[in-house]
Write an enzyme that holds these catalytic residues in place. Structure first.
Site, PDB file in Angstrom:
ATOM      1  N   ASP A   1      -8.730  -6.599   3.143  1.00  0.00           N
ATOM      2  CA  ASP A   1      -8.857  -8.028   2.842  1.00  0.00           C
ATOM      3  C   ASP A   1      -9.406  -8.766   4.055  1.00  0.00           C
ATOM      4  OD1 ASP A   1      -6.375  -7.459   4.162  1.00  0.00           O
ATOM      5  OD2 ASP A   1      -5.715  -9.499   3.724  1.00  0.00           O
TER       6      ASP A   1
ATOM      7  N   GLU B   1      -3.298  -8.179   4.397  1.00  0.00           N
ATOM      8  CA  GLU B   1      -2.953  -8.163   5.818  1.00  0.00           C
ATOM      9  C   GLU B   1      -3.106  -9.525   6.456  1.00  0.00           C
ATOM     10  OE1 GLU B   1      -3.521  -7.761  10.169  1.00  0.00           O
ATOM     11  OE2 GLU B   1      -4.956  -8.502   8.685  1.00  0.00           O
TER      12      GLU B   1
END
Length: 355
Positions: A70, A127
Site C-alpha cells: 500500500d 502499513e
C-alpha cells in the site's frame, strides 16, 4: 540499461501504476498474487497479508523477504514514468521498488535449486495506517513460518544501508481545562489556550537525546504535533488539547517511555497515552546479518523512525531494514527510486541468498 535493470525498472513501474492507497489495495494485491511463482505455496493467506514459501528443508535457515504494497495518497504523481535513471511515481521508493526486488528474486529462485537458505516472501497491506489496522498481529498468531524465520529483511528504503532497530512511536493527548467566558471580559474566565501555551513551552524547548544502542546513535525526540481549542472568536475557551508524539530510543521500554511522558505533563493538565508502537531490538552482530552486510559491502545505520522490524523483534525474530530507494523521497510529490539502487539491492540479496 542491462536486462536486469530494465526488468526491475519495468516491474517497479508496473506496480506504481496500480493505485494502492491504504484501504484501496485490492487491484495491486491481486496482481502481486498472480506473479508469485507456483512453487512458492501460500503458507498463510488472509485478506491483507500472505506468506509464500517452498517446503522447508531440515537444517536450512529461513530468510523472510518482507514488503508492504500500500501507499500514501497520490499527489498528482500517477501514472508513473521512467526517466533520468529512475522510476518516478507514488510509492516508487516506499516501497514498490523494494517489493519489485523481492518479487523478482523469488521468481528467479523458482527456477534454480535452493541455496543455503530457505526463502519465504511476506506481502502485506495497510502499513501506512495507524497500528490498529495492521494485519501482522493476526499473521503472527496463525503463520508458523513467520515465527520460524531466522532473519526477516524488510525492503523499506534505506539508501542501500543496513538500518538496524527502530525508534518507538508513542502518542499522548494533553488536556488543559479552564472556564469559558466572554472575550470582552476575559478576567471573568480562565483561558485554556493560554494555559496550553504556557504549559507546552518547556516541552517545545526540549533538546533531542542521543542514545547509543548497538554502537549506533538514535535520537529521541518529543514533538507537539497538533493542538485544538476554542469554539468561537468571542468566547474564552474552557478546553484545549495538544497531541504529543514521542519517538523514543531502543534503550527504553514502553513502560519507561510512558513514565517519561507523564513526567513532562504540565501542572493542572491531564495526560493520556493514546497509542504506542514499541521500538525494535538493534540487530547488528548475528551471523546472518553480518553475512548480508558482507554480501553488499554495506554499512550499518540506525533507523531514525518506526518500521515493522519492531513487529518481528518484539516477537524474538531477528529483523533488519534493507532496500532500494532514498528515504528522503518517501511520501513526496516527486517520489522516485533510482534504477541503479534497484539493481544493487537485487544483486546484494541474490549473493546473500545463493552463495
Amino acid at each position: 540499461m542491462t536486462a536486469l535493470a530494465q526488468r526491475l525498472a519495468e516491474r517497479t513501474l508496473e506496480l506504481v501504476d496500480i493505485p494502492s492507497e491504504s484501504l484501496h489495495e485490492e487491484a495491486v494485491r491481486a496482481h502481486l498474487l498472480s506473479l508469485v511463482p507456483s512453487v512458492f505455496e501460500a503458507e498463510y493467506a488472509a485478506e491483507d497479508a500472505f506468506v509464500f514459501a517452498r517446503p522447508r528443508r531440515p537444517g536450512a535457515p529461513l530468510v523472510l523477504l518482507v514488503g508492504h504494497y500500500d501507499t500514501v495518497p497520490a499527489q498528482d504523481n500517477l501514472p508513473g514514468r521512467i526517466a533520468n535513471g529512475a522510476v518516478h511515481g507514488c510509492g516508487a521508493t516506499d516501497m514498490k521498488g523494494g517489493v519489485a526486488v523481492a518479487l523478482e528474486i523469488v521468481r528467479d529462485l523458482a527456477f534454480v535449486d535452493p541455496g543455503p537458505f530457505d526463502v519465504a516472501l511476506l506481502l502485506f497491506g495497510k502499513e501506512e495506517l495507524p497500528p490498529q489496522f495492521s494485519p501482522l498481529p493476526h499473521l503472527f498468531e496463525h503463520s508458523t513460518l513467520a515465527a520460524q524465520a531466522d532473519l526477516a529483511i524488510l525492503l523499506e528504503p534505506t539508501n542501500l544501508t543496513l538500518q538496524a532497530g527502530c525508534l518507538g512511536n508513542m502518542n499522548a493527548r494533553i488536556t488543559f481545562s479552564g472556564v469559558s467566558g466572554h472575550s470582552a471580559r476575559p478576567w471573568t474566565a480562565e483561558n485554556a489556550i493560554e494555559k496550553a501555551v504556557s504549559g507546552l513551552a518547556p516541552i517545545a524547548a526540549l533538546e533531542r537525546r542521543e542514545a547509543i544502542v548497538g554502537g549506533l546513535p538514535f535520537y529521541e525526540v518529543a514533538s507537539i504535533t497538533q493542538i485544538e481549542g476554542g469554539i468561537a472568536s468571542n468566547v474564552i475557551p474552557d478546553s484545549a488539547v495538544a497531541t504529543l508524539n514521542f519517538r523514543y530510543a531502543p534503550d527504553r521500554t514502553p513502560e519507561s517511555a510512558a513514565e517519561y511522558l507523564r513526567s513532562l505533563n504540565p501542572d493542572g493538565a491531564q495526560l493520556e497515552i493514546t497509542s504506542d508502537s514499541p521500538p525494535a531490538t538493534v540487530v547488528t552482530d548475528t551471523p546472518l546479518v553480518l553475512a548480508l552486510r558482507d554480501a553488499g559491502h554495506l554499512t550499518f545505520e540506525p533507523k531514525q523512525a518506526w518500521t515493522n522490524v519492531a513487529d518481528f523483534t518484539t516477537r524474538g525474530i531477528d529483523a533488519i531494514n534493507f532496500g532500494p530507494g532514498a528515504t528522503r523521497y518517501a511520501h513526496r510529490r516527486d517520489e522516485l527510486v533510482e534504477i541503479d539502487a534497484l539493481v544493487a539491492a537485487y544483486e546484494t540479496l541474490a549473493r546473500f541468498l545463493t552463495e
